[in-house]
Enzyme design. Structure first.
Site, short mmCIF file in Angstrom:
data_model
loop_
_atom_site.label_atom_id
_atom_site.label_comp_id
_atom_site.label_asym_id
_atom_site.label_seq_id
_atom_site.Cartn_x
_atom_site.Cartn_y
_atom_site.Cartn_z
N LYS A 24 0.83 -1.21 0.00
CA LYS A 24 0.00 0.00 0.00
C LYS A 24 0.86 1.25 0.00
O LYS A 24 0.49 2.24 -0.61
CB LYS A 24 -0.97 0.01 1.19
CG LYS A 24 -2.12 -0.95 0.99
CD LYS A 24 -3.30 -0.63 1.89
CE LYS A 24 -4.45 -1.57 1.57
NZ LYS A 24 -5.52 -1.53 2.56
N LYS A 59 -3.26 -11.51 -6.62
CA LYS A 59 -4.55 -11.88 -6.00
C LYS A 59 -5.69 -11.02 -6.55
O LYS A 59 -5.46 -9.87 -6.95
CB LYS A 59 -4.46 -11.79 -4.48
CG LYS A 59 -4.38 -10.38 -3.95
CD LYS A 59 -4.56 -10.32 -2.44
CE LYS A 59 -4.52 -8.86 -2.01
NZ LYS A 59 -4.78 -8.55 -0.66
N LYS A 72 -9.98 -5.40 -5.77
CA LYS A 72 -10.81 -4.36 -6.39
C LYS A 72 -9.97 -3.36 -7.17
O LYS A 72 -10.49 -2.66 -8.04
CB LYS A 72 -11.64 -3.64 -5.32
CG LYS A 72 -10.76 -2.99 -4.29
CD LYS A 72 -11.53 -2.20 -3.29
CE LYS A 72 -10.63 -1.41 -2.37
NZ LYS A 72 -9.54 -2.11 -1.70
#
Ligand code: TYM
Length: 337
Positions: free
Chosen positions: A119, A201, A204
């Site tokens: 992130k 993976k 969204k």
């Protein structure tokens, strides 16, 4: 459901961030394994809204998704009469224990967290303190309820392990305060990969490879038809994650929604190739998600009911959380009120 005094039930707890619409990875890796546990476990499931603000959110969207996620939990089979469903920010003890646990997690171990590294690389303009100490809040979410098991997908295992390190460190100083939680990872669906790029993976952040729970069937069908399969010449349906990651991911999804083993799936599609397999997986997913989508839409029309569920959930959760927080405050030396 309350634990009976004579036969205390084991406790299960998990949460999902309402940072985006729920997808098939969240469903197969997490929620699907939460339902039907209420007979055997005392279950707590929450919307991790406090975690989502580690990345900038539109406030109105966050409110909408939090409520939608609650409706989806119920639609996925979590009966609010038998599971404690609540919103993290409604139970202030999470933030309070989170602060304490910040002081028992080490800079080095927090720096090693894959989610933090991912992130902070994706949101370089906003590498904030919350993103870094996120696992301490997650440890607080867990430890407040003294769960035996934390059902999560593979990607959250590292955070549960850090929570276990914190337990060891804290209990090493103050005695047996926290119960040691175990991650509970499903056999099929622990790591659902993206349909458009099966080396990462399902998430969204790559919407073309991600199947959302509320997506119309025609969009789901199209995504599965376009799913990236492998460029090997044999083109047969065989489970081989190393050499055939695309097909193996589709097999994992098909196995998780139909309950069939990999051997059974190979036999079913023997001699049929990818052209028959991909739409079959799409159809099986559509049929699994259809009742969930319809029930979610129905529940969202009844806002008063959803409010009554999250209020009752927060009340029950707060009672349990307060007990743990008091114990911790006493142990670390805070003067009682
Ligand atoms: P989150 O919100 O990213 O994901 C929620 C759950 O979905 C699982 N998951 C997947 N499983 C399989 N394949 C995928 N592609 C996939 N993508 C997501 C995740 O493993 C997770 O179980 N930190 C947590 C939320 C959280 C939490 C907690 C969980 C906060 N506090 C306490 C358990 C206990 C998170 O970000 O999950």
């Amino acid at each position: 459901m309350e634990n009976s005094e004579n036969t205390p039930k084991k406790v299960m707890l998990s949460g999902i961030q309402p940072s985006g619409d729920l997808h098939l990875g969240n469903y197969l890796g997490a929620i699907k394994n939460w339902a039907d546990r209420a007979n055997d476990y005392d279950c707590y499931y929450f919307m991790a809204d406090m975690h989502t603000i580690t990345v900038r959110q539109n406030p109105a969207d966050l409110r909408r998704r939090t409520l939608e996620q609650l409706a989806q939990y119920i639609a996925c089979g979590l009966d609010p009469e038998r599971n404690t469903l609540f919103i993290q920010s409604h139970v202030h003890q999470h933030a309070e224990l989170g602060w304490v646990l910040n002081c028992y997690a080490m800079f080095g171990e927090l720096s090693r967290m894959t989610q933090f590294k991912d992130k902070s690389a994706r949101h370089t303009e906003n590498v904030n303190g919350g993103l870094f100490t996120y696992p301490c809040l997650m440890a607080a979410d867990i430890l407040l309820y003294e769960p035996d098991y934390v059902p999560v997908g593979e990607d959250q295992k590292q955070h549960v392990e850090l929570c276990r390190n914190i337990v060891q460190r804290f209990n090493g100083i103050y005695g047996d305060v926290f119960k040691m939680p175990e991650p509970f990872i499903p056999k099929a669906g622990a790591r659902v990969m993206g349909l458009s790029a099966p080396d990462a993976k399902m998430s969204k952040s790559v919407p073309e490879g991600c199947v959302f729970l509320m997506e119309p069937p025609e969009d789901i069908r199209r995504k599965f038809k376009r799913a990236v399969t492998d460029s090997d010449t044999e083109r047969c349906v065989r489970y081989d994650p190393e050499n055939k990651p695309g097909v193996s991911n589709l097999m994992t999804i098909y196995s998780a929604v139909t309950g069939r083993s990999y051997d059974e799936i190979e036999a079913e599609f023997e001699g049929k190739g990818y052209g028959a397999f991909k739409p079959a997986v799409g159809d099986a997913v559509i049929e699994t998600l259809r009742p969930i989508r319809e029930e979610t839409q129905r529940l969202l029309k009844d806002r008063a009911y959803l409010e009554s569920v999250y209020r009752a959930g927060a009340e029950k959760a707060s009672r349990v959380a307060e007990r743990t927080l008091r114990k911790v405050y006493k142990k670390v030396g805070f003067l009682a009120k």
